[in-house]
Design a protein around this motif. Structure first.
Motif, PDB file in Angstrom:
ATOM      1  N   PHE A  57     -24.708 -33.886 -13.637  1.00 59.05           N
ATOM      2  CA  PHE A  57     -24.167 -33.439 -14.916  1.00 59.05           C
ATOM      3  C   PHE A  57     -25.279 -33.301 -15.942  1.00 59.05           C
ATOM      4  CE2 PHE A  57     -21.157 -32.681 -18.160  1.00 59.05           C
ATOM      5  CZ  PHE A  57     -21.397 -33.500 -19.248  1.00 59.05           C
ATOM      6  N   ARG A  58     -25.363 -32.107 -16.566  1.00 64.00           N
ATOM      7  CA  ARG A  58     -26.393 -31.868 -17.579  1.00 64.00           C
ATOM      8  C   ARG A  58     -25.738 -31.716 -18.942  1.00 64.00           C
ATOM      9  NH1 ARG A  58     -28.945 -26.247 -18.983  1.00 64.00           N
ATOM     10  NH2 ARG A  58     -27.399 -25.603 -17.455  1.00 64.00           N
ATOM     11  N   ILE A  59     -26.318 -32.358 -19.947  1.00 64.47           N
ATOM     12  CA  ILE A  59     -25.803 -32.224 -21.310  1.00 64.47           C
ATOM     13  C   ILE A  59     -26.970 -32.226 -22.288  1.00 64.47           C
ATOM     14  CG2 ILE A  59     -25.307 -34.720 -21.397  1.00 64.47           C
ATOM     15  CD1 ILE A  59     -22.997 -34.040 -23.371  1.00 64.47           C
TER      16      ILE A  59
ATOM     17  N   LYS B 160     -18.374 -42.605 -21.899  1.00 68.55           N
ATOM     18  CA  LYS B 160     -18.383 -42.927 -20.479  1.00 68.55           C
ATOM     19  C   LYS B 160     -18.739 -44.380 -20.203  1.00 68.55           C
ATOM     20  CE  LYS B 160     -19.839 -41.278 -15.969  1.00 68.55           C
ATOM     21  NZ  LYS B 160     -20.667 -40.351 -15.194  1.00 68.55           N
TER      22      LYS B 160
ATOM     23  N   TYR C 235     -21.177 -38.679 -25.497  1.00 66.48           N
ATOM     24  CA  TYR C 235     -20.829 -38.685 -24.076  1.00 66.48           C
ATOM     25  C   TYR C 235     -21.136 -40.044 -23.454  1.00 66.48           C
ATOM     26  CZ  TYR C 235     -21.757 -38.169 -19.093  1.00 66.48           C
ATOM     27  OH  TYR C 235     -21.808 -38.369 -17.739  1.00 66.48           O
TER      28      TYR C 235
ATOM     29  N   ASP D 152     -27.055 -36.797 -15.896  1.00 67.58           N
ATOM     30  CA  ASP D 152     -26.372 -37.980 -15.370  1.00 67.58           C
ATOM     31  C   ASP D 152     -25.890 -37.572 -13.986  1.00 67.58           C
ATOM     32  OD1 ASP D 152     -23.599 -40.102 -16.548  1.00 67.58           O
ATOM     33  OD2 ASP D 152     -25.038 -40.333 -14.913  1.00 67.58           O
TER      34      ASP D 152
END
Lengths: 216, 220
Positions: free
Chosen positions: B62-64, B77, B73, B59
């Motif tokens: 941002f890495r998840i 968000k 998440y 995103d």
């Protein structure tokens, strides 16, 4: 005191919830069921936890006043949502949505990759007291692979997400039994970042209080 | 800022995130990896998923990773930003129960389900292994016992926690596979479960996602 854990103070799931409550400063009581077999009673299945297998029903169950919730990680998340910041300043899940997302990710690593091989070994050797050299051999290979990843994840970090969080909490209880009741602590200790991380989290005051309560 | 999802839509954890993105009304770009083998490349391990798995979500910067963590998440968000869909209730007690049902899915529902997905859909086609009838039989019996519990959990309810939530979403993609692979009796023989599954299949996000997968299997 409204918070009650139903379970035995030897179950790693129960110990995780206890640790969470201690860290958040929430007072609680523990109710021991009549026996492990009682976890499969009709009443327990209907009103506490609906799942069971050949061995046993499931614990922990948490009762908060009239509210009942099951499953260790769900219970911990609920306790954090409700009580974090109310009794003390300890933060187990950060308020920032991105940091919280990463804590969730590390919790997922715990239940997907870390706990399965560790739990299998602990249950066989420590709880069922069975000696199974084949299992030890496969466990060592699997756990070594996982700990190699953790060694990198912990590079330059004191805790999985930088600061202490629920993700670290959930790694403690099964690992404790490796260190207290098996000769495999070496698998952790030979990796410097992992060793320091384990020393740090297992030496927390709250965990020491939980260890005192273990009824084995 | 675009959301990038690394994964194969045919892999049901990836599909879990796709359904979540669709439910929340979020645009995204799907980037399939070069191959299953490429997940173990040094670069993938270092920069995408340290255990060599998919899906991975970016995103912006941002890495998840990990499909259920990604879904939580996204809900935290974005829920309520593009539409009214609520995947995780605001009330702490209701949210706790949604979490509990997600834990039931990963602890009890998914283990036998994932065995059936592998045996029935992936073993022969992708790994050139014949399905193992003994594993299939055991997994089917295990899942039957789990669904007996779900039959009771769904008594008087349309969805696991009353209203639709992430707890229902997480088990849709795997269920879709196994239902269509000769095990539909598991859901159809239990009235509450049957109605619940039917309701889930009627959701737009599921309809669209299951259609996308259908064409994948027809063309590969």
């Amino acid at each position: 005191m409204t918070v009650k854990i139903v379970g035995f103070e030897v179950s790693p799931g129960v110990l995780s919830v206890m640790m969470c409550l201690h860290e958040l400063g929430v007072p609680y009581q523990i109710e021991n069921p009549a026996s492990w077999q009682a976890l499969k009673d009709e009443d327990f299945i209907a009103n506490k936890h609906p799942f069971y297998n050949n061995y046993s029903g499931k614990i922990p169950v948490l009762c908060d006043g009239d509210y009942t919730i099951t499953e260790t990680r769900a219970i911990c998340r609920y306790l954090v949502s409700k009580y974090q910041g109310k009794y003390n300043d300890t933060i187990l899940i950060p308020n920032d949505v991105h940091k919280a997302g990463l804590v969730d990710q590390y919790i997922s690593y715990e239940y997907s990759y870390y706990t399965p091989p560790v739990a299998k070994l602990v249950v066989e050797e420590v709880f069922h007291k069975t000696s199974n050299p084949e299992l030890v051999e496969t466990s060592q290979k699997e756990i070594d692979k996982v700990l190699n990843v953790y060694e990198k994840l912990l590079n330059g970090k004191e805790y999985l997400n930088g600061e202490f969080s629920l993700a670290d909490v959930l790694h403690i209880s099964y690992t404790h039994f490796i260190f207290s009741s098996t000769k495999y602590a070496d698998w952790w200790n030979k990796k410097p970042n992992v060793k320091q991380w384990w020393d740090r989290i297992s030496n927390r005051d709250c965990w020491k209080k939980c260890v005192e309560k273990i009824k084995f | 800022m675009t959301i990038r999802l690394i994964g194969y839509s045919a892999s049901y954890p990836t599909l879990r995130v796709i359904i979540c993105l669709k439910e929340l009304g979020l645009p995204y770009e799907l980037e399939p990896p070069a191959s299953y083998q490429s997940l173990k490349d040094e670069d993938f391990i270092a920069n995408k998923h340290p255990f060599g798995k998919m899906p991975v979500l970016f995103d912006g910067d941002f890495r998840i990773t990990e499909s259920r963590a990604i879904c939580r998440y996204l809900a935290s968000k974005y829920q309520g930003k593009h539409n009214d869909i609520i995947l995780i209730p605001k009330d702490v007690h209701k949210a706790g129960l949604v979490d509990q049902f997600i834990s039931y899915e990963l602890s009890y529902y998914d283990p036998p389900l994932s065995k059936l997905v592998y045996q029935e859909k992936f073993a022969k086609k992708f790994f050139n292994k014949d399905p193992d009838p003994e594993i299939i039989k055991q997994a089917h019996e295990e899942l039957a016992k789990v669904l007996d519990v779900y039959e009771k959990l769904l008594e008087g309810k349309e969805y696991l926690n009353g209203e639709y939530s992430l707890a229902d979403l997480v088990l849709c993609p795997g269920t879709n596979y196994v239902y269509g692979a000769g095990h539909s009796d598991l859901w159809d023989n239990r009235p509450n479960v049957k109605n619940w599954w039917s309701r889930l299949c009627n959701r737009d996000a599921n309809k669209k996602s299951f259609e996308e997968i259908k064409s994948f299997w027809e063309n590969n």
